[in-house]
Design a protein around this motif. Structure first.
Motif, mmCIF file in Angstrom:
data_model
loop_
_atom_site.group_PDB
_atom_site.id
_atom_site.type_symbol
_atom_site.label_atom_id
_atom_site.label_comp_id
_atom_site.label_asym_id
_atom_site.label_seq_id
_atom_site.Cartn_x
_atom_site.Cartn_y
_atom_site.Cartn_z
ATOM 1 N N ASP A 104 -11.688 14.693 -60.613
ATOM 2 C CA ASP A 104 -12.046 16.089 -60.365
ATOM 3 C C ASP A 104 -11.706 16.497 -58.931
ATOM 4 O O ASP A 104 -11.200 17.600 -58.689
ATOM 5 N N ILE A 105 -11.998 15.609 -57.990
ATOM 6 C CA ILE A 105 -11.701 15.906 -56.587
ATOM 7 C C ILE A 105 -10.195 16.035 -56.378
ATOM 8 O O ILE A 105 -9.722 16.941 -55.676
ATOM 9 N N ALA A 106 -9.429 15.150 -57.010
ATOM 10 C CA ALA A 106 -7.967 15.210 -56.887
ATOM 11 C C ALA A 106 -7.428 16.514 -57.470
ATOM 12 O O ALA A 106 -6.528 17.135 -56.896
ATOM 13 N N ARG A 107 -7.972 16.929 -58.616
ATOM 14 C CA ARG A 107 -7.504 18.182 -59.232
ATOM 15 C C ARG A 107 -7.807 19.392 -58.361
ATOM 16 O O ARG A 107 -7.106 20.413 -58.434
ATOM 17 N N SER A 108 -8.834 19.291 -57.526
ATOM 18 C CA SER A 108 -9.184 20.410 -56.649
ATOM 19 C C SER A 108 -8.464 20.339 -55.306
ATOM 20 O O SER A 108 -8.802 21.095 -54.380
ATOM 21 N N GLY A 109 -7.491 19.446 -55.197
ATOM 22 C CA GLY A 109 -6.700 19.357 -53.964
ATOM 23 C C GLY A 109 -7.090 18.225 -53.051
ATOM 24 O O GLY A 109 -6.582 18.140 -51.928
ATOM 25 N N GLY A 110 -7.977 17.333 -53.503
ATOM 26 C CA GLY A 110 -8.416 16.221 -52.662
ATOM 27 C C GLY A 110 -7.639 14.959 -52.951
ATOM 28 O O GLY A 110 -6.525 14.977 -53.465
ATOM 29 N N GLY A 111 -8.270 13.824 -52.616
ATOM 30 C CA GLY A 111 -7.633 12.539 -52.844
ATOM 31 C C GLY A 111 -6.492 12.273 -51.886
ATOM 32 O O GLY A 111 -6.362 12.899 -50.830
ATOM 33 N N ILE A 112 -5.636 11.323 -52.264
ATOM 34 C CA ILE A 112 -4.541 10.931 -51.397
ATOM 35 C C ILE A 112 -3.593 12.096 -51.124
ATOM 36 O O ILE A 112 -3.001 12.198 -50.050
ATOM 37 N N GLY A 113 -3.493 13.029 -52.085
ATOM 38 C CA GLY A 113 -2.634 14.184 -51.864
ATOM 39 C C GLY A 113 -3.050 14.996 -50.654
ATOM 40 O O GLY A 113 -2.214 15.542 -49.927
ATOM 41 N N ARG A 114 -4.355 15.077 -50.439
ATOM 42 C CA ARG A 114 -4.844 15.811 -49.264
ATOM 43 C C ARG A 114 -4.435 15.104 -47.978
ATOM 44 O O ARG A 114 -3.974 15.741 -47.022
ATOM 45 N N THR A 115 -4.587 13.776 -47.945
ATOM 46 C CA THR A 115 -4.185 13.039 -46.753
ATOM 47 C C THR A 115 -2.692 13.165 -46.513
ATOM 48 O O THR A 115 -2.242 13.268 -45.374
ATOM 49 N N VAL A 116 -1.914 13.185 -47.581
ATOM 50 C CA VAL A 116 -0.466 13.355 -47.437
ATOM 51 C C VAL A 116 -0.158 14.706 -46.794
ATOM 52 O O VAL A 116 0.649 14.799 -45.858
ATOM 53 N N ARG A 117 -0.788 15.771 -47.270
ATOM 54 C CA ARG A 117 -0.533 17.100 -46.695
ATOM 55 C C ARG A 117 -0.897 17.145 -45.212
ATOM 56 O O ARG A 117 -0.143 17.676 -44.375
ATOM 57 N N LEU A 118 -2.055 16.581 -44.867
ATOM 58 C CA LEU A 118 -2.509 16.618 -43.483
ATOM 59 C C LEU A 118 -1.646 15.738 -42.588
ATOM 60 O O LEU A 118 -1.387 16.073 -41.431
ATOM 61 N N THR A 119 -1.181 14.628 -43.118
ATOM 62 C CA THR A 119 -0.330 13.735 -42.328
ATOM 63 C C THR A 119 1.042 14.347 -42.107
ATOM 64 O O THR A 119 1.600 14.277 -41.005
#
Length: 415
Positions: A104-119
């Motif tokens: 659920d967190i990943a679907r809302s834009g979280g998870g490793i995808g969020r760290t990738v965007r910020l990095t």
């Protein structure tokens, strides 16, 4: 009178050499009571009992340091970290505690995808400042060598940026750094429908560029049901070895994907996590000389119940290293000493096995043969401790008893 042969001589302490063939009292630490250790040109020049010194201390060394009963161990080695990343994910941890699933967190834009965007969005200086802040607590605990992985860029320039930051860490802090390319960490969003295309990008662009610029000391991959298949991983490893880079593997953490056996097939330096590795995988690791890196921080934070096969590793004499796995999602651990305790309490290691896991075996997991023990000819990387016995390093929860460190024969001062 001849000039002193040694740069520094440490006296009146006790040495946990961690050398398997040198045990003064027959203990597993290779201890030397009332010992002495000398350094010259950044390496250990002599080690033994003070009574066996070949002369007066002041005649032997330009500088004599009194330990006053302290212990010396090899400098500690954190052999599996993801120190370089943008942002934090503290709020996601809170959300999981409140019952939200990782999916659920990943679907809302979280998870490793969020760290990738910020990095990807952060510049090198910002990433360096964040990584240095996370590294300082480890150095205060006697860590002298640290491995740093990429894997939150997942594109050519962002992966190289992460590796450049890793390479810069030893310019701002007194530590030895090994950099590992982990482009095969997750599938980036732009390749969500083209897995083969991303593997091609890794093999045809990212690995060659990292090798050409001398940015990577090894190549890692995440072979798992939620990440990359054994076939995809094999293609990455074949390319890495063609460019002269040794390999490591995140293996069998969530399921038995054959990762341990795959790592062994490529002569990997280490297979990390391995909670689900089977007997065949362990046999292959033993035959290949692949180190098992155990990561209790992720096991703890994810509330896992499947422990790594410690008894099987012991039975096959497979070296067991320990590491923090410091990362923003599953192991925000900035204490290698706490990792020692977790290795003992959660996984059943002895304190001596745990200490060997962050010294001798951790060095081997990084392909380093010049450190991890106290022995003549090795790098003089030391940690000094206000303890009565080495088991204390794995016993105490919180607080560091480290009173100093030496890096290549020089007293380390943290800026």
């Amino acid at each position: 009178m001849a000039a002193p042969a040694w740069d520094t001589l440490w006296l009146d302490g006790h040495l946990a050499t961690l050398a398997p063939d040198r045990a003064d009292s027959g203990d597993a630490y290779g201890s030397l009571a009332d010992g002495a250790l000398a350094a010259r040109d950044g390496r250990i020049a002599w080690i033994g009992r003070r009574a066996d010194l070949p002369g007066r201390p002041e005649d032997l060394a330009r500088r004599v340091v009194q330990l006053d009963g302290r212990w010396i161990t090899p400098g500690l080695i954190d052999c599996h970290t993801h120190l370089v990343f943008g942002g934090e994910r503290i709020d996601e941890w809170e959300r999981r505690l409140n019952g939200e699933s990782y999916a659920d967190i990943a679907r809302s834009g979280g998870g490793i995808g969020r760290t990738v965007r910020l990095t990807r969005a952060a510049d090198e200086d910002a990433l360096l400042a964040g990584a240095a802040a996370r590294l300082r607590p480890l150095l205060a605990e006697g860590v002298t060598t640290v491995e740093v992985k990429s894997g939150y860029g997942l594109e050519l320039e962002a992966e190289l940026k992460m590796l450049r930051v890793a390479r810069r860490l030893d310019a701002v802090l007194p530590v030895s750094v090994r950099a590992t390319l982990l482009a095969a960490h997750a599938l980036p969003p732009e390749f969500a429908r083209d897995r083969a295309g991303y593997i091609t990008l890794i093999c045809e662009q990212i690995i060659p560029a990292a090798a050409a610029e001398g940015l990577a000391d090894a190549v890692d991959a995440f072979c798992e049901t939620i990440a990359f298949t054994p076939e995809e991983t094999a293609r990455v490893f074949t390319t890495a070895q063609a460019h002269g880079l040794p390999v490591k593997l995140h293996a069998d953490q969530l399921a038995d994907s054959g990762g341990a056996a795959l790592a062994a097939r490529f002569g990997a330096l280490s297979a990390d996590h391995i909670e689900y590795a089977d007997a065949a995988g362990l046999d292959a690791m033993a035959a290949a000389g692949t180190v098992a890196v155990l990561l209790p921080g992720a096991f703890y934070l994810l509330r896992e119940t499947r422990m790594p096969p410690v008894a099987g590793l012991r039975a096959r004499s497979i070296p067991m290293a320990l590491s923090t796995d410091l990362n923003p999602g599953t192991s925000p651990m900035r204490s290698l000493l706490l990792t020692l305790n977790m290795g003992c309490t959660l996984f059943g290691l002895t304190p001596a096995e745990a200490l060997a896991g962050v010294t001798r075996h951790a060095a081997r997991a990084l392909g380093l043969t010049d450190r991890g023990m106290l022995a003549p000819g090795l790098r003089c990387d030391l940690a000094l401790w206000e303890i009565e016995r080495p088991a204390e390093l794995a016993y105490w929860l919180g607080g560091s008893r480290c009173s100093g460190a030496v890096l290549a024969g020089v007293d380390r001062v943290l800026p």
